[in-house]
Motif scaffolding. Structure first.
Motif, PDB file in Angstrom:
ATOM      1  N   GLU A 149     -33.711 -49.314   5.153  1.00 49.40           N
ATOM      2  CA  GLU A 149     -34.585 -49.717   4.247  1.00 49.40           C
ATOM      3  C   GLU A 149     -35.195 -50.846   4.539  1.00 49.40           C
ATOM      4  O   GLU A 149     -36.543 -50.886   3.901  1.00 49.40           O
ATOM      5  CB  GLU A 149     -34.372 -49.236   2.901  1.00 49.40           C
ATOM      6  CG  GLU A 149     -33.125 -47.763   2.259  1.00 49.40           C
ATOM      7  CD  GLU A 149     -31.944 -47.518   3.028  1.00 49.40           C
ATOM      8  OE1 GLU A 149     -31.378 -48.681   3.873  1.00 49.40           O
ATOM      9  OE2 GLU A 149     -31.165 -46.584   2.810  1.00 49.40           O
ATOM     10  N   PHE A 150     -34.582 -51.757   4.227  1.00 49.01           N
ATOM     11  CA  PHE A 150     -35.318 -52.559   4.470  1.00 49.01           C
ATOM     12  C   PHE A 150     -36.226 -53.340   5.487  1.00 49.01           C
ATOM     13  O   PHE A 150     -37.677 -53.499   5.865  1.00 49.01           O
ATOM     14  CB  PHE A 150     -34.269 -54.150   4.809  1.00 49.01           C
ATOM     15  CG  PHE A 150     -34.829 -55.405   4.854  1.00 49.01           C
ATOM     16  CD1 PHE A 150     -35.343 -56.428   3.503  1.00 49.01           C
ATOM     17  CD2 PHE A 150     -35.152 -56.739   6.288  1.00 49.01           C
ATOM     18  CE1 PHE A 150     -36.076 -57.572   3.211  1.00 49.01           C
ATOM     19  CE2 PHE A 150     -35.356 -57.436   6.336  1.00 49.01           C
ATOM     20  CZ  PHE A 150     -36.152 -58.144   5.005  1.00 49.01           C
ATOM     21  N   ILE A 151     -36.241 -52.189   6.812  1.00 47.58           N
ATOM     22  CA  ILE A 151     -37.350 -52.412   7.801  1.00 47.58           C
ATOM     23  C   ILE A 151     -38.265 -51.536   7.169  1.00 47.58           C
ATOM     24  O   ILE A 151     -39.608 -52.297   7.714  1.00 47.58           O
ATOM     25  CB  ILE A 151     -36.747 -52.040   9.421  1.00 47.58           C
ATOM     26  CG1 ILE A 151     -35.441 -52.846   9.339  1.00 47.58           C
ATOM     27  CG2 ILE A 151     -37.611 -51.332   9.943  1.00 47.58           C
ATOM     28  CD1 ILE A 151     -34.700 -52.300  10.890  1.00 47.58           C
ATOM     29  N   ALA A 152     -38.129 -50.467   6.650  1.00 45.53           N
ATOM     30  CA  ALA A 152     -39.160 -50.086   5.857  1.00 45.53           C
ATOM     31  C   ALA A 152     -40.120 -50.276   5.204  1.00 45.53           C
ATOM     32  O   ALA A 152     -40.957 -50.263   5.411  1.00 45.53           O
ATOM     33  CB  ALA A 152     -38.606 -48.780   5.839  1.00 45.53           C
ATOM     34  N   VAL A 153     -39.762 -51.390   4.080  1.00 42.07           N
ATOM     35  CA  VAL A 153     -40.429 -51.983   3.323  1.00 42.07           C
ATOM     36  C   VAL A 153     -41.308 -52.774   4.010  1.00 42.07           C
ATOM     37  O   VAL A 153     -42.881 -53.566   3.662  1.00 42.07           O
ATOM     38  CB  VAL A 153     -39.846 -52.483   2.279  1.00 42.07           C
ATOM     39  CG1 VAL A 153     -40.136 -54.171   1.748  1.00 42.07           C
ATOM     40  CG2 VAL A 153     -38.692 -51.519   1.316  1.00 42.07           C
ATOM     41  N   CYS A 154     -40.512 -53.315   4.860  1.00 42.70           N
ATOM     42  CA  CYS A 154     -41.164 -55.278   5.617  1.00 42.70           C
ATOM     43  C   CYS A 154     -42.713 -54.812   6.472  1.00 42.70           C
ATOM     44  O   CYS A 154     -43.082 -55.274   6.329  1.00 42.70           O
ATOM     45  CB  CYS A 154     -39.993 -55.827   6.557  1.00 42.70           C
ATOM     46  SG  CYS A 154     -39.331 -56.126   6.295  1.00 42.70           S
ATOM     47  N   VAL A 155     -42.170 -53.465   7.073  1.00 44.09           N
ATOM     48  CA  VAL A 155     -43.192 -52.484   8.039  1.00 44.09           C
ATOM     49  C   VAL A 155     -43.814 -52.462   6.945  1.00 44.09           C
ATOM     50  O   VAL A 155     -45.660 -52.141   7.160  1.00 44.09           O
ATOM     51  CB  VAL A 155     -42.828 -51.456   8.412  1.00 44.09           C
ATOM     52  CG1 VAL A 155     -44.218 -50.670   9.145  1.00 44.09           C
ATOM     53  CG2 VAL A 155     -41.743 -51.465  10.156  1.00 44.09           C
ATOM     54  N   ALA A 156     -44.234 -51.775   5.874  1.00 45.83           N
ATOM     55  CA  ALA A 156     -45.227 -51.476   4.786  1.00 45.83           C
ATOM     56  C   ALA A 156     -45.944 -52.484   4.188  1.00 45.83           C
ATOM     57  O   ALA A 156     -46.931 -52.579   3.856  1.00 45.83           O
ATOM     58  CB  ALA A 156     -44.348 -50.409   3.273  1.00 45.83           C
TER      59      ALA A 156
END
Length: 172
Positions: A149-156
């Motif tokens: 989830e953290f990686i997805a937020v960073c990519v977004a």
């Protein structure tokens, strides 16, 4: 008539101890499979399940078995088939760390000797089990260091930043 009943009762009384005496499994042959918890997220405790098949050279079936695991004694559950058994135990993840656990299995006679040693405070390792199963627990996986989830937020956030920058350049 009465004398034949008395003779029958005496014969039963004499033969009864021989008919109900427990037999010991001679030359046990064991095939086992061990299952254990592999992920922390899957359960709150580590669970180890041991399924095994017992064959005795003397053909003994339906043997009552008891397992000793790290000083904890548990009954072995017998399946519908006369020679299949299962033992399971669980504990906190930290208490059942990765490693090899010796599961010592006892028949009725060995279990009585084990309980006697436990009650008297003697070393239980001197009590000989019927057989031992090595349960190898690989340990539990605690998950990735960084959550997805953290990686997805960073990519977004990066995509939004580039989109906002590109829009700003087009507008100016």
């Amino acid at each position: 008539m009465a004398s034949s009943v008395v003779i029958s009762i005496v014969a039963i009384a004499i033969l009864l101890p021989f008919m109900v005496s427990a037999d010991t499994c001679l030359g046990p042959s064991v095939e086992s499979t061990v299952f254990s918890t592999s992920e922390v997220s899957a359960s709150s405790k580590t669970v180890v399940v041991i399924e095994f098949t017992l064959s005795c050279k003397n053909g003994l079936k339906n043997v009552n078995l008891y397992a000793d695991i790290n000083g904890r004694t548990l009954p072995a559950t017998r399946a519908q088939e006369a020679d299949k058994y299962q033992v399971s135990f669980s504990d906190e993840h930290e208490k059942l760390s990765a490693g090899r656990y010796d599961v010592r299995l006892f028949d009725e006679e060995g279990y009585a000797a084990l309980r006697k040693a436990q009650r008297s405070g003697e070393d239980t390792s001197s009590v000989k089990p019927l057989f031992t199963i090595d349960a190898n627990h690989q340990g539990v996986w605690k998950g990735p260091i960084v959550q997805s989830e953290f990686i997805a937020v960073c990519v977004a956030a990066v995509v939004w930043y580039f989109a906002f920058s590109a829009k700003s350049k087009i507008m100016s």
